[in-house]
Design an enzyme around this catalytic site. Structure first.
Site, mmCIF file in Angstrom:
data_model
loop_
_atom_site.group_PDB
_atom_site.id
_atom_site.type_symbol
_atom_site.label_atom_id
_atom_site.label_comp_id
_atom_site.label_asym_id
_atom_site.label_seq_id
_atom_site.Cartn_x
_atom_site.Cartn_y
_atom_site.Cartn_z
ATOM 1 N N CYS A 9 0.869 -1.180 0.000
ATOM 2 C CA CYS A 9 0.000 0.000 0.000
ATOM 3 C C CYS A 9 0.904 1.228 0.000
ATOM 4 C CB CYS A 9 -0.987 -0.015 1.165
ATOM 5 S SG CYS A 9 -0.263 0.119 2.809
ATOM 6 N N ASN A 12 2.569 1.363 4.035
ATOM 7 C CA ASN A 12 2.869 0.136 4.782
ATOM 8 C C ASN A 12 2.596 0.309 6.280
ATOM 9 O OD1 ASN A 12 5.750 -2.016 5.346
ATOM 10 N ND2 ASN A 12 3.648 -2.616 4.973
ATOM 11 N N CYS A 14 -1.152 0.615 7.244
ATOM 12 C CA CYS A 14 -2.569 0.283 7.462
ATOM 13 C C CYS A 14 -2.978 -0.985 6.711
ATOM 14 C CB CYS A 14 -3.464 1.436 7.003
ATOM 15 S SG CYS A 14 -3.200 3.001 7.856
ATOM 16 N N ARG A 15 -3.187 -0.838 5.421
ATOM 17 C CA ARG A 15 -3.775 -1.917 4.631
ATOM 18 C C ARG A 15 -2.838 -3.083 4.383
ATOM 19 N NH1 ARG A 15 -5.366 1.634 -0.346
ATOM 20 N NH2 ARG A 15 -3.387 2.577 0.279
ATOM 21 N N SER A 16 -1.610 -2.813 3.960
ATOM 22 C CA SER A 16 -0.719 -3.935 3.625
ATOM 23 C C SER A 16 -0.311 -4.769 4.839
ATOM 24 C CB SER A 16 0.499 -3.468 2.817
ATOM 25 O OG SER A 16 1.259 -2.514 3.507
ATOM 26 N N ASP A 125 -7.867 3.399 1.737
ATOM 27 C CA ASP A 125 -6.920 3.736 2.795
ATOM 28 C C ASP A 125 -7.664 4.360 3.976
ATOM 29 O OD1 ASP A 125 -4.793 4.507 4.366
ATOM 30 O OD2 ASP A 125 -3.718 5.506 2.744
#
Length: 157
Positions: A9, A12, A14-16, A125
């Site tokens: 993301c 690096n 939150c999402r990933s 995000d």
């Protein structure tokens, strides 16, 4: 030889990391941990050596996922080391395609293309949200997409 997955993301944080932890748990439950390596990285360098966002960590903990990796930025070698590199949104995928060297080994894919309805394919995000709701949504989307990806790879004919 183990297959390698990299979740990416923008930062690096939150999402990933959530997608990485989810994929690791799915592989563990399927008894496939030995056959796969999963990591995560960022397009940007803002969070190198930093832990994930506290809301991401809370969301992972809420679902029984442990996480101890630190943020890192994607490197050119990643495009040769990993078999699959997943972007969380179309902007991530576009950046990854621009960064990829000509002899890129990795398949660059949108994680949400696996198992999610067309209008839910983008993992938004949640960093600027004021609560945990976006992190929970990213977790739920990651569960569906990671399970669907794994089924696709394992049962591909």
């Amino acid at each position: 030889m183990a297959k390698k997955i990299l979740m990416v993301c923008l930062g690096n944080t939150c999402r990933s990391p959530i997608a990485e932890a989810v994929m690791l748990e799915i592989l563990k439950k399927a008894g496939l941990s030995e056959n796969w390596h999963v990591d995560s990285a960022a397009i940007a360098d803002w969070n190198v050596n930093c832990p994930p966002e506290p809301r991401a960590l809370r969301t992972m903990a809420k679902h029984g996922l442990s996480y101890s990796n630190q943020g890192r930025q994607i490197q050119e070698v990643d495009f040769q080391e990993f078999d699959y590199i997943f972007g969380m949104d179309k902007s991530n995928v576009n950046h990854l395609e621009r960064l990829a060297p000509k002899n890129c080994k990795a398949k660059i894919l949108l994680l949400g293309d696996f198992g999610l309805p067309k209008n839910e394919r983008i993992i938004i995000d949640p960093y600027f949200d004021h609560d945990d709701a976006g992190f929970e949504k990213a977790y739920q989307q990651s569960v569906i997409a990671c399970e669907a990806f794994l089924k696709n790879v394992l049962f591909k004919k």
